[in-house]
Design a protein around this motif. Sequence first.
Motif, PDB file in Angstrom:
ATOM      1  N   ILE A  16       0.745  -1.067  -0.189  1.00  0.00           N
ATOM      2  CA  ILE A  16       0.012   0.092   0.038  1.00  0.00           C
ATOM      3  C   ILE A  16       0.928   1.235  -0.109  1.00  0.00           C
ATOM      4  CG2 ILE A  16      -1.631   1.448   1.262  1.00  0.00           C
ATOM      5  CD1 ILE A  16      -2.627  -1.408   2.325  1.00  0.00           C
ATOM      6  N   SER A  17       0.695   2.097  -0.875  1.00  0.00           N
ATOM      7  CA  SER A  17       1.499   3.391  -0.936  1.00  0.00           C
ATOM      8  C   SER A  17       0.559   4.657  -1.239  1.00  0.00           C
ATOM      9  CB  SER A  17       2.512   3.211  -2.170  1.00  0.00           C
ATOM     10  OG  SER A  17       1.595   2.785  -3.444  1.00  0.00           O
ATOM     11  N   PRO A  18       0.871   5.735  -0.765  1.00  0.00           N
ATOM     12  CA  PRO A  18       0.239   6.844  -0.905  1.00  0.00           C
ATOM     13  C   PRO A  18       0.012   7.329  -2.206  1.00  0.00           C
ATOM     14  CG  PRO A  18       2.312   7.449  -0.082  1.00  0.00           C
ATOM     15  CD  PRO A  18       2.448   6.013  -0.147  1.00  0.00           C
ATOM     16  N   VAL A  19      -1.251   8.025  -2.450  1.00  0.00           N
ATOM     17  CA  VAL A  19      -1.323   8.867  -3.897  1.00  0.00           C
ATOM     18  C   VAL A  19      -1.641  10.234  -3.599  1.00  0.00           C
ATOM     19  CG1 VAL A  19      -2.909   8.997  -5.835  1.00  0.00           C
ATOM     20  CG2 VAL A  19      -2.151   6.534  -4.844  1.00  0.00           C
ATOM     21  N   GLU A  20      -1.135  11.174  -4.170  1.00  0.00           N
ATOM     22  CA  GLU A  20      -1.077  12.459  -3.922  1.00  0.00           C
ATOM     23  C   GLU A  20      -2.534  13.031  -4.650  1.00  0.00           C
ATOM     24  OE1 GLU A  20       2.454  14.140  -4.433  1.00  0.00           O
ATOM     25  OE2 GLU A  20       3.470  13.697  -2.200  1.00  0.00           O
ATOM     26  N   GLU A  21      -2.292  12.607  -5.889  1.00  0.00           N
ATOM     27  CA  GLU A  21      -3.323  13.163  -6.487  1.00  0.00           C
ATOM     28  C   GLU A  21      -4.025  12.121  -7.696  1.00  0.00           C
ATOM     29  OE1 GLU A  21      -1.670  16.241  -8.929  1.00  0.00           O
ATOM     30  OE2 GLU A  21      -1.236  17.442  -7.193  1.00  0.00           O
ATOM     31  N   ALA A  22      -5.309  12.159  -8.054  1.00  0.00           N
ATOM     32  CA  ALA A  22      -6.108  11.295  -9.042  1.00  0.00           C
ATOM     33  C   ALA A  22      -6.752  12.142 -10.022  1.00  0.00           C
ATOM     34  CB  ALA A  22      -6.729  10.179  -8.515  1.00  0.00           C
ATOM     35  N   TYR A  23      -6.789  11.982 -11.156  1.00  0.00           N
ATOM     36  CA  TYR A  23      -7.479  12.546 -12.157  1.00  0.00           C
ATOM     37  C   TYR A  23      -8.405  11.484 -12.981  1.00  0.00           C
ATOM     38  CZ  TYR A  23      -4.287  16.207 -11.399  1.00  0.00           C
ATOM     39  OH  TYR A  23      -3.494  17.327 -10.968  1.00  0.00           O
ATOM     40  N   ILE A  65      -9.790  11.068 -16.586  1.00  0.00           N
ATOM     41  CA  ILE A  65      -9.639  11.599 -17.994  1.00  0.00           C
ATOM     42  C   ILE A  65     -10.875  12.221 -18.577  1.00  0.00           C
ATOM     43  CG2 ILE A  65      -8.743  11.544 -20.209  1.00  0.00           C
ATOM     44  CD1 ILE A  65      -6.308   9.750 -18.902  1.00  0.00           C
ATOM     45  N   SER A  66     -11.888  11.177 -18.464  1.00  0.00           N
ATOM     46  CA  SER A  66     -13.362  11.495 -19.138  1.00  0.00           C
ATOM     47  C   SER A  66     -13.802  12.921 -18.651  1.00  0.00           C
ATOM     48  CB  SER A  66     -14.190  10.374 -19.211  1.00  0.00           C
ATOM     49  OG  SER A  66     -14.042   9.602 -18.289  1.00  0.00           O
ATOM     50  N   LYS A  67     -13.743  13.185 -17.224  1.00  0.00           N
ATOM     51  CA  LYS A  67     -14.249  14.070 -16.652  1.00  0.00           C
ATOM     52  C   LYS A  67     -13.234  15.451 -16.731  1.00  0.00           C
ATOM     53  CE  LYS A  67     -17.141  12.040 -13.407  1.00  0.00           C
ATOM     54  NZ  LYS A  67     -16.554  10.627 -13.205  1.00  0.00           N
ATOM     55  N   GLY A  68     -11.809  15.051 -17.022  1.00  0.00           N
ATOM     56  CA  GLY A  68     -10.955  16.126 -16.961  1.00  0.00           C
ATOM     57  C   GLY A  68     -10.688  16.816 -15.618  1.00  0.00           C
ATOM     58  N   ALA A  69     -11.185  15.987 -14.485  1.00  0.00           N
ATOM     59  CA  ALA A  69     -10.923  16.682 -13.174  1.00  0.00           C
ATOM     60  C   ALA A  69     -10.445  15.625 -12.077  1.00  0.00           C
ATOM     61  CB  ALA A  69     -12.429  16.992 -12.640  1.00  0.00           C
ATOM     62  N   LYS A  70      -9.982  16.290 -11.130  1.00  0.00           N
ATOM     63  CA  LYS A  70      -9.514  15.529  -9.935  1.00  0.00           C
ATOM     64  C   LYS A  70     -10.661  14.529  -9.388  1.00  0.00           C
ATOM     65  CE  LYS A  70      -5.582  18.061  -8.229  1.00  0.00           C
ATOM     66  NZ  LYS A  70      -5.166  18.698  -7.108  1.00  0.00           N
ATOM     67  N   GLY A  71     -10.128  13.492  -8.918  1.00  0.00           N
ATOM     68  CA  GLY A  71     -10.914  12.567  -8.135  1.00  0.00           C
ATOM     69  C   GLY A  71     -11.166  11.373  -8.680  1.00  0.00           C
ATOM     70  N   LEU A  72     -11.328  10.335  -7.851  1.00  0.00           N
ATOM     71  CA  LEU A  72     -11.397   8.884  -8.483  1.00  0.00           C
ATOM     72  C   LEU A  72     -12.784   8.573  -9.242  1.00  0.00           C
ATOM     73  CD1 LEU A  72     -10.455   6.780  -5.240  1.00  0.00           C
ATOM     74  CD2 LEU A  72      -9.219   7.007  -7.220  1.00  0.00           C
ATOM     75  N   ILE A 107      -3.277   5.406 -16.834  1.00  0.00           N
ATOM     76  CA  ILE A 107      -4.055   4.297 -17.730  1.00  0.00           C
ATOM     77  C   ILE A 107      -4.993   4.920 -18.890  1.00  0.00           C
ATOM     78  CG2 ILE A 107      -5.526   2.562 -17.270  1.00  0.00           C
ATOM     79  CD1 ILE A 107      -4.756   2.694 -14.419  1.00  0.00           C
ATOM     80  N   VAL A 108      -4.457   4.540 -19.965  1.00  0.00           N
ATOM     81  CA  VAL A 108      -5.254   5.151 -21.134  1.00  0.00           C
ATOM     82  C   VAL A 108      -5.357   3.878 -22.124  1.00  0.00           C
ATOM     83  CG1 VAL A 108      -3.782   7.056 -20.933  1.00  0.00           C
ATOM     84  CG2 VAL A 108      -2.886   5.531 -22.576  1.00  0.00           C
ATOM     85  N   ARG A 109      -6.266   4.255 -23.018  1.00  0.00           N
ATOM     86  CA  ARG A 109      -6.802   3.624 -24.142  1.00  0.00           C
ATOM     87  C   ARG A 109      -5.733   3.020 -24.837  1.00  0.00           C
ATOM     88  NH1 ARG A 109     -12.408   3.943 -24.957  1.00  0.00           N
ATOM     89  NH2 ARG A 109     -13.349   5.782 -23.905  1.00  0.00           N
ATOM     90  N   MET A 110      -5.486   1.694 -25.324  1.00  0.00           N
ATOM     91  CA  MET A 110      -4.667   1.388 -26.190  1.00  0.00           C
ATOM     92  C   MET A 110      -4.361   2.037 -27.544  1.00  0.00           C
ATOM     93  SD  MET A 110      -2.830  -1.323 -25.611  1.00  0.00           S
ATOM     94  CE  MET A 110      -2.789  -2.971 -24.479  1.00  0.00           C
ATOM     95  N   LYS A 111      -5.373   2.533 -28.023  1.00  0.00           N
ATOM     96  CA  LYS A 111      -5.546   3.424 -29.375  1.00  0.00           C
ATOM     97  C   LYS A 111      -4.893   4.705 -29.273  1.00  0.00           C
ATOM     98  CE  LYS A 111      -9.199   2.609 -32.349  1.00  0.00           C
ATOM     99  NZ  LYS A 111     -10.554   3.021 -32.897  1.00  0.00           N
ATOM    100  N   ASP A 118     -11.946   6.600 -20.456  1.00  0.00           N
ATOM    101  CA  ASP A 118     -10.734   7.332 -20.840  1.00  0.00           C
ATOM    102  C   ASP A 118      -9.546   7.162 -20.195  1.00  0.00           C
ATOM    103  OD1 ASP A 118     -12.302   8.163 -23.070  1.00  0.00           O
ATOM    104  OD2 ASP A 118     -12.518  10.397 -22.290  1.00  0.00           O
ATOM    105  N   GLY A 119      -9.854   6.606 -19.001  1.00  0.00           N
ATOM    106  CA  GLY A 119      -8.626   6.170 -17.918  1.00  0.00           C
ATOM    107  C   GLY A 119      -8.397   7.008 -16.872  1.00  0.00           C
ATOM    108  N   LYS A 120      -7.465   7.022 -15.957  1.00  0.00           N
ATOM    109  CA  LYS A 120      -7.181   7.474 -14.749  1.00  0.00           C
ATOM    110  C   LYS A 120      -5.452   7.928 -14.907  1.00  0.00           C
ATOM    111  CE  LYS A 120     -10.553   6.717 -11.653  1.00  0.00           C
ATOM    112  NZ  LYS A 120     -11.662   7.051 -12.206  1.00  0.00           N
ATOM    113  N   ILE A 121      -5.398   9.048 -14.011  1.00  0.00           N
ATOM    114  CA  ILE A 121      -3.959   9.361 -13.685  1.00  0.00           C
ATOM    115  C   ILE A 121      -3.758   9.524 -12.232  1.00  0.00           C
ATOM    116  CG2 ILE A 121      -2.261  11.258 -14.194  1.00  0.00           C
ATOM    117  CD1 ILE A 121      -3.867  11.975 -16.541  1.00  0.00           C
ATOM    118  N   PHE A 122      -2.850   8.534 -12.031  1.00  0.00           N
ATOM    119  CA  PHE A 122      -2.373   8.858 -10.582  1.00  0.00           C
ATOM    120  C   PHE A 122      -1.056   9.695 -10.180  1.00  0.00           C
ATOM    121  CE2 PHE A 122      -5.087   4.819 -10.994  1.00  0.00           C
ATOM    122  CZ  PHE A 122      -6.019   5.325 -10.376  1.00  0.00           C
ATOM    123  N   VAL A 123      -0.867  10.250  -9.288  1.00  0.00           N
ATOM    124  CA  VAL A 123       0.526  11.002  -8.960  1.00  0.00           C
ATOM    125  C   VAL A 123       0.901  10.655  -7.573  1.00  0.00           C
ATOM    126  CG1 VAL A 123       1.651  13.155  -8.707  1.00  0.00           C
ATOM    127  CG2 VAL A 123      -0.005  13.252 -10.120  1.00  0.00           C
TER     128      VAL A 123
END
Lengths: 108, 139
Positions: A92-99, A101-108, B7-11, B114-119
């Motif tokens: 288990i590791s920390p995550v600072e931010e999550a986005y 993409i389809s919403k273009g916004a922060k959050g799970l 995590i993004v689409r293959m395409k 469309d995927g997720k981004i984690f920092v």
Amino acid sequence: MQFVRAIVRPEKKDEVLENLSAGGFNAATVVDVVGRGKQKGIRMGDVYYDEIPKTLILVAIEDADRDRIVDIILKTAKTGPSGNFGDGKIFISPVEEAYTISKGAKGL
Amino acid sequence: MKEIMAIVRMKKTGATKRALIEAGVAGFTAVKAMGRGKLLPHDEINVPCKEKLMGMAATDVIDGEESEEQVVAFLDDKTMFPRRLFTILAYDEDVPRIVEAIIKANRTERGAGDGKIFVTPVADAVRVRTGESGDAAIW
């Protein structure tokens, strides 16, 4: 927010994902990996296996859900009543931010 | 020092790679992964998708009821779809720019998937060739 990385037996993958979904953790990313543990792999006669196939399951969770998801994975991925070598690990590791993409916004 | 996992689409692999270069980040690690998202309670995404898939069904091979069953099972949010998992190391101050670039390259009209981004934070990095560590090892 936290990242749960669970390394489980490939044959347990479907069962773990099913139980995670039933427990409210539907979202997951799955990668096939190889690895060895502190038993240094398996020796069968003269043949030595140290790249044992496993499945890596990645799930991002809110901090409060941590104990619940660990419990689900531990219970599902364990083989036999006392467990066996090779049943896997959970990190288990920390995550600072999550986005999202389809919403273009922060959050799970 | 931060690790960006996208995590993004293959395409969209090619578009993401181009976007990363434009953002000034050439280095990345990518693996093939399978994934699924959270349960979608809203029908405005699933209903058009179901109609589209039903329109593609070959009715002369299997009957409509059977293909409807398959489409419903396909869209029940438990199917795993192929995705590409990018791992990018970055300096703290570059993170917003890179995240922005990945979102821009990967956003589609579909509204989901469309995927997720984690920092995540990284404690240290070491360049194998030179042995240098810390921020110097990123680029």
